[in-house]
Design a protein around this motif. Structure first.
Motif: not given
Length: 182
Positions: A71, A25, A54, A61, A68, A29
């Motif tokens: 994030i 990711i 994160i 989460y 997605k 990001v």
């Protein structure tokens, strides 16, 4: 797209899964941070802060939101906080805006000028309009994903995008007269 099994393994404390997840990711990001902040150094700082957040918040989460979007919310909130502290201008590079079917040098030159004018117009948008434009048109978020990421009602997102498009249309009206005025 990140595999759900990888997310679950990271949430369960699997260090290798977490490292793999963060590597998968990190480009997304950074790109989101760069498009919002427009400055490489600020984007790198924001991306690093987002990846750390994160890492520390992966346990919170929940699958009811897309990963997605989760994030995106983290990155966007960090960028908005940074933006409010620093008030930098967003800068979208000419190579970020793709123009196809260039037939000659004149077309290529015009494409560079068009990209410059579009970038300047986006730079002039208010922060909240710029953010939704970046998420929608440069990061390809759906309206619902933008609403979730920014914690806004869907109709507010639609309104912001509508107003941003109106502002861009007004700003770009001067394009054929030699550039964005303001």
């Amino acid at each position: 797209m990140v595999e759900p099994g990888l997310i679950k393994a990271a949430q369960a404390g699997d260090r290798d899964a977490m490292i793999t997840l963060l590597r998968e990711i990190e480009t997304q990001v950074y790109r989101t941070a760069y498009y919002i902040l427009g400055n490489e150094q600020d984007a790198m700082d924001a991306a690093q802060e987002a990846l750390i957040r994160i890492y520390t918040k992966i346990g919170s989460y929940e699958e009811k939101a897309k990963f997605k979007t989760w994030i995106g919310r983290i990155v966007t909130n960090i960028c908005i906080d940074k933006f409010r502290r620093n008030k930098p201008a967003v800068s979208i590079e000419e190579h970020d805006l793709v123009f196809h079917e260039k037939t000659n040098v004149e077309d290529e030159v015009m494409a560079v000028y068009a990209a410059k004018d579009i970038r300047e117009a986006i730079d002039k948008l208010p922060e909240h309009h710029r953010t939704v434009v970046v998420l929608r048109y440069l990061q390809d978020f759906s309206y619902n994903e933008i609403a979730e990421s920014l914690n806004l009602p869907l109709n507010t997102v639609k309104s912001y995008l509508f107003r941003a498009r109106q502002q861009l249309q007004t700003l770009l009206h001067d394009y054929q007269k030699g550039g964005v005025r303001g």
